[in-house]
Write an enzyme that holds these catalytic residues in place. Structure first.
Site, PDB file in Angstrom:
ATOM      1  N   SER A   1       0.814  -1.216   0.000  1.00 32.98           N
ATOM      2  CA  SER A   1       0.000   0.000   0.000  1.00 32.98           C
ATOM      3  C   SER A   1       0.853   1.274   0.000  1.00 32.98           C
ATOM      4  O   SER A   1       0.351   2.350  -0.276  1.00 32.98           O
ATOM      5  CB  SER A   1      -0.937   0.003   1.211  1.00 32.98           C
ATOM      6  OG  SER A   1      -0.198   0.156   2.399  1.00 32.98           O
TER       7      SER A   1
ATOM      8  N   LYS B   1       1.343   3.671   7.230  1.00 31.54           N
ATOM      9  CA  LYS B   1       0.563   4.616   6.426  1.00 31.54           C
ATOM     10  C   LYS B   1       1.091   6.033   6.629  1.00 31.54           C
ATOM     11  O   LYS B   1       1.826   6.300   7.578  1.00 31.54           O
ATOM     12  CB  LYS B   1      -0.918   4.587   6.866  1.00 31.54           C
ATOM     13  CG  LYS B   1      -1.643   3.259   6.643  1.00 31.54           C
ATOM     14  CD  LYS B   1      -2.036   3.043   5.196  1.00 31.54           C
ATOM     15  CE  LYS B   1      -2.691   1.690   4.971  1.00 31.54           C
ATOM     16  NZ  LYS B   1      -1.744   0.602   4.727  1.00 31.54           N
TER      17      LYS B   1
END
Lengths: 429, 162
Positions: free
Chosen positions: B80, B117
């Site tokens: 991601s 993230k």
């Protein structure tokens, strides 16, 4: 030493439920949940989180199999001891503390004394700073206690742990005498450093049943009746320093590697493998300290709790000259094992100890040149240690160490080695 | 027997590598012990500097592990964050002590695993965003109201092997 005498101040920093807290650092979902950590071979509970203490009457060192069903029903999560992880986290904790003092004594895996003498600070604030820094850097919760002696610092730490109003930091050095008396009066003497349950009973019998009474006891009379150690404790409780910081590393006198077997071992070949493993481990540890051994001790025993009669034997051999060579150490250990081995015994534990350690510089050659190939072998040992360090422990072993290690410790509930093994690090998604 | 930590050794002078240590051997060769600490630490001051040079050699620990006690290592497994240079297999060097700000790459325990993230904070809006070319397939995680976001650490470096 300082020219102007200042009153000594000690801090004791102690991690809360250290083993359980180490597990929680890497499993934030376990925050607030009851956790227990089991001893070698998953035998009994050796550590428990605050939550486990509250909901279960789990006493330390009760056999796990007796508790298992109840504990699981109540949602207690159990871990096998993960010593590699605890050791790594302990180093981080101790290193974090070292910035707060010029003199530190690592007292155990999860507690450390800091010499605060001459550091003129508001200790309550300083303690909070220490506590917060350890939490931020390592994730470990700790408590800090300050006192004019090590015994008082220990007591302060205990108070910080047990009484929420202190918020994890207790400074006895600035407490008003009346508050101090009140707290001491409320504490049983077993909370004082070095006072065990037997001594507590004896002291209770003469009316000394709280810390304040112990503090006010006549040291001379105490010495006559209970000995000089307790007299020291009383002086310490009164703020006289009897125990100073240990500021010199005592030279290691021996290195030991031993372990209980996961299952009983009676086969000589298996025992040989275990001894070879321990000889290798002990030798590696010794080499890491740059030392050479003069004598080797090997022991093997069955369990004193087995139905069979107890059998435990040990034997020591002095070496012709000091060595740090795993092959020589193993050779001697195997020679010893042959002499203590008795067939038909179900061994529960075995180990190797290296004794009479000397530094490299002090080495003497012998007439028959036991160390003839010494330089070549040293290189080999260095390579072996380096490889074992670089990859997993036990990558390179001596032939005799065997490939199947059935006798290794049972650790069925062990968490990953989050900090010390490339293959077990937590993964990021 | 208590174990003693050598005194007078400032925390940044203690070089701890992430894995079992492989120190480059300092020239003076002395073992740092309490008895010789004064001399040893003087020598160390002389040999260390803050530019990642130790005894004339580049030392990656000095450069990338600026605070050993709070530095942790976790490999990246998901994809991601590939636009941020974190690929499956990247070794992330994490500082547990670093302040997380909007724009920091953070490690968060989410559900039953660690995620990595980009932290985004604007006013009351708090999000964890992925960085992937097909961003629609990687929706941000929103935190609002009483939601609690506990940041485990901040990613400072990523090491890739080619």
């Amino acid at each position: 030493m300082a020219l102007i005498p200042t009153k000594r101040v000690f801090a004791l920093c102690d991690a809360n439920s250290f083993y359980a807290s180490c597990e929680k650092v890497f499993r934030p979902d376990l925050e607030g949940k009851p956790i227990v950590v089991l001893s070698n071979n998953d035998g009994c509970v050796v550590a428990q989180s605050k939550e486990a203490k509250e909901i279960l009457e789990i006493y330390m060192c009760r056999p796990w199999h007796e508790l298992q069903d109840d504990a699981e029903r109540l949602g207690v999560i159990c871990f096998s001891s993960n010593y590699e992880l605890y050791g790594n986290m302990s180093n981080r904790f101790m290193q974090t503390l070292s910035q707060f003092t010029f003199r530190q004594e690592v007292y155990s895996i999860d507690e450390s004394f800091l010499d605060m003498t001459g550091i003129n600070r508001d200790y309550s604030k300083y303690g909070l700073e220490i506590k917060d820094t350890v939490k931020r850097w390592t994730g470990l919760p700790i408590c800090v206690g300050f006192g004019h002696s090590k015994t008082l610092a220990k007591l302060a730490n205990h108070i910080a742990k047990k009484q929420d109003r202190f918020n994890g930091v207790c400074d006895l050095t600035t407490m008003s005498p009346s508050d101090l008396d009140q707290i001491m009066e409320s504490l049983p003497i077993s909370k004082v450093w070095g006072i065990g349950s037997r001594l507590e009973l004896k002291l209770n019998a003469v009316g000394i049943n709280n810390v304040l009474r112990l503090k006010r006891a006549d040291p001379k009379r105490i010495r006559d009746e209970f000995g000089v150690l307790l007299e020291r404790t009383i002086n310490e409780l009164n703020g006289q320093v009897m125990l100073d910081m240990e500021d010199r590393l005592p030279e290691a006198k021996q290195v030991m590697s031993s372990r209980s077997f996961g299952a009983r071992v009676s086969d000589f070949e298996e025992l040989k493998q275990a001894i070879a493993y321990h000889a290798g481990m002990a030798a590696e540890r010794m080499r890491a300290k740059g030392l050479y051994t003069n004598a080797i001790y090997v022991f093997a025993q069955n369990s004193p709790f087995d139905k069979a009669a107890f059998y435990g034997k040990s034997l020591t051999i002095g070496l012709p000259s000091p060595t740090d060579n795993t092959m020589q150490i193993n050779q001697a250990a195997q020679w010893l094992l042959k002499r203590i081995f008795k067939p038909g015994i179900y061994y529960q534990k075995a180990g190797v100890m290296l004794m009479g350690l000397v530094p490299k510089a002090g080495q003497q050659g012998d007439l028959f040149d036991y160390n003839a190939n010494h330089i070549k072998k040293t290189k080999l040992m260095e390579t072996m240690d380096a490889l074992n360090r670089k990859y997993a422990k036990g990558t390179i072993r001596l032939g005799g160490e065997g490939l199947t290690k059935d006798w290794k410790m049972r650790r069925n509930f062990k968490s990953p080695n989050y900090t010390g093994n490339w293959n077990e690090l937590p993964r990021l998604y | 027997m208590p174990i003693i930590v050598s005194p007078n050794l400032p925390v940044n002078a203690v070089r701890v590598s992430l894995h079992p240590p492989h120190f480059s051997l300092p020239l003076y060769g002395g073992k740092v012990s309490a008895a010789q600490s004064r001399w040893a630490s003087a020598a160390q001051d002389y040999m260390d500097d803050d530019f990642g040079v130790l005894g004339g050699r580049l030392d990656l620990n000095v450069r990338f592990v600026t605070n050993p006690p709070s530095t942790f290592v976790m490999p990246v497994d998901g994809d991601s964050m590939i636009k941020a240079g974190l690929f499956p297999g990247t070794i992330a060097i994490i500082d547990k002590n670093a302040d997380a700000k909007s724009g920091s790459i953070v490690v968060v325990w989410y559900g039953d695993k660690y995620i990595v993230k980009r932290l985004y904070i604007k006013g009351n809006i708090v999000k964890l965003r992925s960085e992937h070319p097909k961003i629609r397939e990687y929706p941000p995680i929103l935190f609002k109201g009483d939601d609690e976001l506990v940041i485990w650490g901040v990613v400072k470096h990523g090491i890739n092997t080619y």
